[in-house]
Design a protein around this motif. Structure first.
Motif, PDB file in Angstrom:
ATOM      1  N   ARG A  17      22.546   8.105  -9.808  1.00 36.79           N
ATOM      2  CA  ARG A  17      24.007   8.100  -9.617  1.00 36.79           C
ATOM      3  C   ARG A  17      24.616   6.790 -10.108  1.00 36.79           C
ATOM      4  O   ARG A  17      25.688   6.790 -10.723  1.00 36.79           O
ATOM      5  N   ARG A  18      23.958   5.671  -9.825  1.00 37.26           N
ATOM      6  CA  ARG A  18      24.473   4.382 -10.272  1.00 37.26           C
ATOM      7  C   ARG A  18      24.485   4.301 -11.797  1.00 37.26           C
ATOM      8  O   ARG A  18      25.419   3.771 -12.397  1.00 37.26           O
ATOM      9  N   ASN A  19      23.469   4.857 -12.420  1.00 36.46           N
ATOM     10  CA  ASN A  19      23.386   4.854 -13.869  1.00 36.46           C
ATOM     11  C   ASN A  19      24.536   5.647 -14.480  1.00 36.46           C
ATOM     12  O   ASN A  19      25.123   5.227 -15.476  1.00 36.46           O
ATOM     13  N   VAL A  20      24.891   6.777 -13.891  1.00 36.46           N
ATOM     14  CA  VAL A  20      26.005   7.585 -14.389  1.00 36.46           C
ATOM     15  C   VAL A  20      27.304   6.791 -14.331  1.00 36.46           C
ATOM     16  O   VAL A  20      28.088   6.780 -15.284  1.00 36.46           O
ATOM     17  N   VAL A  21      27.530   6.095 -13.231  1.00 36.83           N
ATOM     18  CA  VAL A  21      28.751   5.297 -13.078  1.00 36.83           C
ATOM     19  C   VAL A  21      28.771   4.153 -14.092  1.00 36.83           C
ATOM     20  O   VAL A  21      29.800   3.894 -14.731  1.00 36.83           O
ATOM     21  N   GLU A  22      27.649   3.478 -14.267  1.00 39.83           N
ATOM     22  CA  GLU A  22      27.593   2.365 -15.221  1.00 39.83           C
ATOM     23  C   GLU A  22      27.832   2.846 -16.645  1.00 39.83           C
ATOM     24  O   GLU A  22      28.516   2.178 -17.427  1.00 39.83           O
ATOM     25  N   ARG A  23      27.287   4.001 -17.004  1.00 41.09           N
ATOM     26  CA  ARG A  23      27.527   4.539 -18.344  1.00 41.09           C
ATOM     27  C   ARG A  23      28.983   4.930 -18.528  1.00 41.09           C
ATOM     28  O   ARG A  23      29.553   4.760 -19.609  1.00 41.09           O
ATOM     29  N   CYS A  24      29.614   5.426 -17.470  1.00 43.22           N
ATOM     30  CA  CYS A  24      31.035   5.769 -17.530  1.00 43.22           C
ATOM     31  C   CYS A  24      31.878   4.515 -17.796  1.00 43.22           C
ATOM     32  O   CYS A  24      32.760   4.533 -18.654  1.00 43.22           O
ATOM     33  N   PHE A  25      31.592   3.428 -17.057  1.00 44.37           N
ATOM     34  CA  PHE A  25      32.319   2.177 -17.282  1.00 44.37           C
ATOM     35  C   PHE A  25      32.089   1.658 -18.701  1.00 44.37           C
ATOM     36  O   PHE A  25      33.011   1.155 -19.342  1.00 44.37           O
ATOM     37  N   LEU A  28      34.291   3.625 -20.999  1.00 42.18           N
ATOM     38  CA  LEU A  28      35.704   3.263 -20.836  1.00 42.18           C
ATOM     39  C   LEU A  28      36.004   1.916 -21.485  1.00 42.18           C
ATOM     40  O   LEU A  28      37.084   1.718 -22.042  1.00 42.18           O
ATOM     41  N   LYS A  29      35.061   0.985 -21.419  1.00 37.49           N
ATOM     42  CA  LYS A  29      35.289  -0.344 -21.984  1.00 37.49           C
ATOM     43  C   LYS A  29      35.308  -0.334 -23.510  1.00 37.49           C
ATOM     44  O   LYS A  29      35.695  -1.315 -24.124  1.00 37.49           O
ATOM     45  N   GLN A  30      34.912   0.766 -24.115  1.00 35.83           N
ATOM     46  CA  GLN A  30      35.007   0.871 -25.565  1.00 35.83           C
ATOM     47  C   GLN A  30      36.459   1.031 -26.005  1.00 35.83           C
ATOM     48  O   GLN A  30      36.792   0.819 -27.165  1.00 35.83           O
ATOM     49  N   TRP A  31      37.318   1.412 -25.087  1.00 34.94           N
ATOM     50  CA  TRP A  31      38.748   1.486 -25.362  1.00 34.94           C
ATOM     51  C   TRP A  31      39.309   0.076 -25.224  1.00 34.94           C
ATOM     52  O   TRP A  31      39.323  -0.498 -24.139  1.00 34.94           O
ATOM     53  N   THR A  50      43.193   7.230 -17.123  1.00 34.40           N
ATOM     54  CA  THR A  50      43.171   8.685 -16.979  1.00 34.40           C
ATOM     55  C   THR A  50      43.084   9.366 -18.338  1.00 34.40           C
ATOM     56  O   THR A  50      42.299  10.304 -18.530  1.00 34.40           O
ATOM     57  N   LEU A  51      43.868   8.890 -19.279  1.00 34.98           N
ATOM     58  CA  LEU A  51      43.836   9.462 -20.631  1.00 34.98           C
ATOM     59  C   LEU A  51      42.471   9.271 -21.281  1.00 34.98           C
ATOM     60  O   LEU A  51      41.887  10.212 -21.828  1.00 34.98           O
ATOM     61  N   ALA A  52      41.937   8.061 -21.208  1.00 39.49           N
ATOM     62  CA  ALA A  52      40.631   7.787 -21.798  1.00 39.49           C
ATOM     63  C   ALA A  52      39.532   8.613 -21.126  1.00 39.49           C
ATOM     64  O   ALA A  52      38.659   9.173 -21.794  1.00 39.49           O
TER      65      ALA A  52
END
Length: 60
Positions: A17-25, A28-31, A50-52
Motif C-alpha cells: 500500500r505504501r508503494n502505491v502511494v509513493e508511486r502516485c506522488f 503527480l510530481k512529474q507535473w 484533481t485534474l492531474a
C-alpha cells in the motif's frame, strides 16, 4: 559478547500500500506546476491535483 539482533518486522501488505502511494506522488510530481507549487491559491492547487490525478487515472 555480541547481542543477538532481531530481524525487523516486514509486513508485505503495508509495504504494498505504501508503494502505491509513493508511486502516485512520483507521477503527480512529474507535473511541473504541482511539483513547484506554481499556483499559490489553495483551491486552484487542489484543482490542478484533481485534474492531474484524473488524467493519470484515465491513462492507466
Amino acid at each position: 559478547a555480541r547481542r543477538k539482533e532481531r530481524p525487523c518486522h516486514f509486513d508485505k501488505a503495508v509495504y504494498r500500500r505504501r508503494n502505491v502511494v509513493e508511486r502516485c506522488f512520483h507521477r503527480l510530481k512529474q507535473w511541473r506546476g504541482i511539483a513547484t507549487r506554481y499556483d499559490k491559491h489553495p483551491t486552484r492547487y487542489q484543482a490542478a491535483i484533481t485534474l492531474a490525478s484524473t488524467l493519470i487515472w484515465l491513462d492507466t
